[in-house]
Design a protein around this motif. Structure first.
Motif, short mmCIF file in Angstrom:
data_model
loop_
_atom_site.label_atom_id
_atom_site.label_comp_id
_atom_site.label_asym_id
_atom_site.label_seq_id
_atom_site.Cartn_x
_atom_site.Cartn_y
_atom_site.Cartn_z
N LEU A 50 -1.44 -1.12 -17.02
CA LEU A 50 -2.67 -1.20 -18.06
C LEU A 50 -2.29 -1.02 -19.30
CD1 LEU A 50 -5.49 0.84 -16.57
CD2 LEU A 50 -5.37 -1.38 -16.27
N THR A 51 -1.49 -0.16 -19.74
CA THR A 51 -1.25 0.17 -21.03
C THR A 51 -0.15 -0.70 -21.67
OG1 THR A 51 0.55 1.67 -20.52
CG2 THR A 51 -1.62 2.60 -20.85
N HIS A 52 0.56 -1.53 -20.83
CA HIS A 52 1.25 -2.66 -21.24
C HIS A 52 0.95 -4.07 -21.22
CE1 HIS A 52 4.75 -0.03 -22.64
NE2 HIS A 52 4.29 0.72 -21.47
N SER A 53 -0.41 -4.30 -20.98
CA SER A 53 -0.96 -5.48 -20.89
C SER A 53 -2.44 -5.39 -21.32
CB SER A 53 -1.17 -5.76 -19.31
OG SER A 53 -2.36 -4.88 -18.69
N LYS A 54 -3.12 -6.53 -21.21
CA LYS A 54 -4.57 -6.54 -21.68
C LYS A 54 -5.30 -6.54 -20.46
CE LYS A 54 -3.39 -9.73 -25.51
NZ LYS A 54 -3.61 -9.40 -26.80
N ALA A 55 -5.09 -5.88 -19.37
CA ALA A 55 -5.76 -5.65 -18.23
C ALA A 55 -6.54 -4.76 -18.14
CB ALA A 55 -4.73 -5.72 -16.92
N ASP A 56 -7.86 -4.80 -17.39
CA ASP A 56 -8.50 -3.74 -17.10
C ASP A 56 -8.51 -2.98 -15.82
OD1 ASP A 56 -10.50 -4.78 -19.43
OD2 ASP A 56 -10.58 -6.56 -18.16
N LEU A 57 -7.70 -3.80 -14.97
CA LEU A 57 -7.20 -3.38 -13.60
C LEU A 57 -5.89 -3.65 -13.35
CD1 LEU A 57 -8.33 -2.30 -10.71
CD2 LEU A 57 -9.26 -4.78 -10.17
N SER A 58 -5.26 -2.70 -12.88
CA SER A 58 -3.87 -2.82 -12.46
C SER A 58 -3.46 -2.41 -10.99
CB SER A 58 -2.83 -2.37 -13.44
OG SER A 58 -1.79 -1.44 -12.93
N ILE A 59 -2.75 -3.47 -10.11
CA ILE A 59 -2.28 -2.78 -8.91
C ILE A 59 -0.66 -2.46 -9.00
CG2 ILE A 59 -2.04 -5.05 -8.14
CD1 ILE A 59 -3.54 -2.18 -6.13
N SER A 60 -0.03 -1.44 -8.37
CA SER A 60 1.33 -1.47 -8.16
C SER A 60 1.51 -1.21 -6.81
CB SER A 60 1.84 -0.19 -9.19
OG SER A 60 1.47 0.97 -8.52
N VAL A 61 2.99 -1.70 -6.50
CA VAL A 61 3.45 -1.25 -5.15
C VAL A 61 5.16 -0.93 -5.21
CG1 VAL A 61 1.92 -2.95 -3.90
CG2 VAL A 61 4.05 -3.84 -4.77
N THR A 62 5.28 0.12 -4.62
CA THR A 62 7.04 0.37 -4.46
C THR A 62 7.04 0.88 -2.73
OG1 THR A 62 8.62 1.95 -5.50
CG2 THR A 62 6.42 2.51 -5.42
N GLY A 63 8.12 0.34 -2.49
CA GLY A 63 8.16 0.59 -0.96
C GLY A 63 9.67 0.40 -0.38
N ILE A 64 9.60 0.48 0.79
CA ILE A 64 10.89 0.30 1.40
C ILE A 64 10.61 -0.91 2.48
CG2 ILE A 64 12.84 0.95 3.12
CD1 ILE A 64 12.04 3.94 1.75
N ALA A 65 11.12 -2.14 2.20
CA ALA A 65 10.68 -3.45 2.95
C ALA A 65 11.90 -3.48 4.16
CB ALA A 65 10.71 -4.62 2.17
N GLY A 66 13.06 -2.88 3.88
CA GLY A 66 14.22 -3.19 4.98
C GLY A 66 14.63 -4.33 4.81
N PRO A 67 15.80 -4.72 5.70
CA PRO A 67 16.09 -3.87 6.60
C PRO A 67 16.92 -2.65 6.24
CG PRO A 67 17.52 -5.89 6.75
CD PRO A 67 16.33 -5.94 5.55
#
Length: 158
Positions: free
Chosen positions: A86-103
């Protein structure tokens, strides 16, 4: 039947809401799904691909303290990623993902298939949650992650 991405773009258009994504384990696939929809340029501001810890710090101000204390795959980091989107864009809504996709790469505490999500909206505290998707391979985990992220965006827009 409209795809989830089409539904997100339609709702964002109706409400004049700009969207940003901050992606680690999906490497840009969420923003790709959104920008695959005609008319998305009116409501999609940008996508950050923050695959490394350094990029999370540089691009969206994830704190090194959070990365050291909780690890990159954590709700704390997902929340900071979403807020940074949000703070580094002009967006009103932001989604984030961080995970372990493997293998590989998983542990008992953080297994392959574990993905942390963050969603940030202007004027509200970030929402975070963790999902553990069945390990049917990297592509399957990433596909489930994209779908869940789009559902979280749709939920925010409804």
């Amino acid at each position: 039947m409209k795809t989830l991405a089409e539904q997100v773009i339609e709702k964002a258009s109706e409400k004049s809401v700009m969207i940003a994504t901050v992606e680690s384990c999906t490497g840009g696939l969420i923003i790709g799904a959104l920008t695959n929809v005609a008319g998305s340029s009116a409501v999609v501001d940008r996508g950050f691909i923050t695959y490394s810890n350094e990029s999370k710090q540089d691009m969206v101000n994830v704190s090194i303290k959070s990365l050291e204390k909780f690890g990159a795959v954590s709700e704390a980091v997902a929340g900071e990623m979403a807020f940074g989107g949000l703070t580094h864009s002009k967006a009103d809504l932001s989604i984030s993902v961080t995970g372990i996709a493997g293998p590989g790469g998983g542990t008992d505490e953080k297994p392959v298939g574990m993905v942390c999500f963050g969603r940030a909206e202007l004027g509200q505290p970030p929402h975070t949650e963790t999902m553990i998707f069945e390990d049917n391979g990297r592509e399957s985990i990433r596909k489930a992650t994209i779908e869940h992220a789009l559902k979280l965006l749709l939920e925010a827009l409804s």
